[in-house]
Design an enzyme around this catalytic site. Structure first.
Site, PDB file in Angstrom:
ATOM      1  CB  ILE A  65      -4.868   3.519  -0.942  1.00 43.75           C
ATOM      2  CG1 ILE A  65      -3.620   2.912  -0.295  1.00 43.75           C
ATOM      3  CG2 ILE A  65      -5.101   2.966  -2.349  1.00 43.75           C
ATOM      4  CD1 ILE A  65      -3.818   1.512   0.239  1.00 43.75           C
ATOM      5  CB  CYS A  66      -7.563   7.862  -3.460  1.00 44.86           C
ATOM      6  SG  CYS A  66      -6.477   8.991  -4.329  1.00 44.86           S
ATOM      7  NE  ARG A  67      -9.928   7.891 -10.597  1.00 40.95           N
ATOM      8  CZ  ARG A  67      -9.420   8.319 -11.760  1.00 40.95           C
ATOM      9  NH1 ARG A  67      -9.076   7.448 -12.687  1.00 40.95           N
ATOM     10  NH2 ARG A  67      -9.266   9.595 -12.003  1.00 40.95           N
ATOM     11  N   GLY A  69      -4.091   9.148  -6.198  1.00 35.96           N
ATOM     12  CA  GLY A  69      -3.192   9.782  -5.237  1.00 35.96           C
ATOM     13  C   GLY A  69      -3.612  11.184  -4.832  1.00 35.96           C
ATOM     14  CG  MET A  93      -6.396   1.629  -5.706  1.00 38.48           C
ATOM     15  SD  MET A  93      -5.287   0.362  -5.007  1.00 38.48           S
ATOM     16  CE  MET A  93      -6.108  -1.144  -5.587  1.00 38.48           C
TER      17      MET A  93
END
Length: 104
Positions: A65-67, A69, A93
């Site tokens: 997971i990141c901000r 993708g 996110m």
């Protein structure tokens, strides 16, 4: 190059709400996760992944997971090359509508 498996934020939310036990790793920076992470996700910054391979279970599929993708996609490509089972949460996110908890 093998294609990286993906999961949407909605699919992940459904799995978590169904009580599935998933391995989640958030690769954002400290100040980003301070604003909230998916409950039960581990936090390992993208730059720290190579030094923390032992913290990632090679037997289980791990969702990154990141901000948005992008970074998590890069991490997935790196780990997949090393034999890890990975899945990238597309949309990151920014698109996550489920619960979050502040990082302690």
């Amino acid at each position: 190059m093998n294609e990286i498996k993906e999961i949407t934020t909605a699919e992940l939310q459904k799995k978590l709400e169904a009580g599935e036990k998933l391995e989640l790793i958030d690769v954002r920076e400290n100040e980003e996760v301070a604003e909230g992470m998916i409950p039960n996700a581990k936090h390992i910054r993208m730059g720290d992944i190579p030094d923390n391979l032992e913290a990632i279970d090679k037997e289980k599929e791990v969702i990154f997971i990141c901000r948005s993708g992008g970074r998590s996609g890069n991490v997935c490509a790196y780990l997949q090359d090393q034999g890890y089972k990975v899945r990238n949460m597309v949309g990151g996110m920014l698109e996550w509508e489920g619960q979050t908890e502040a990082k302690k």
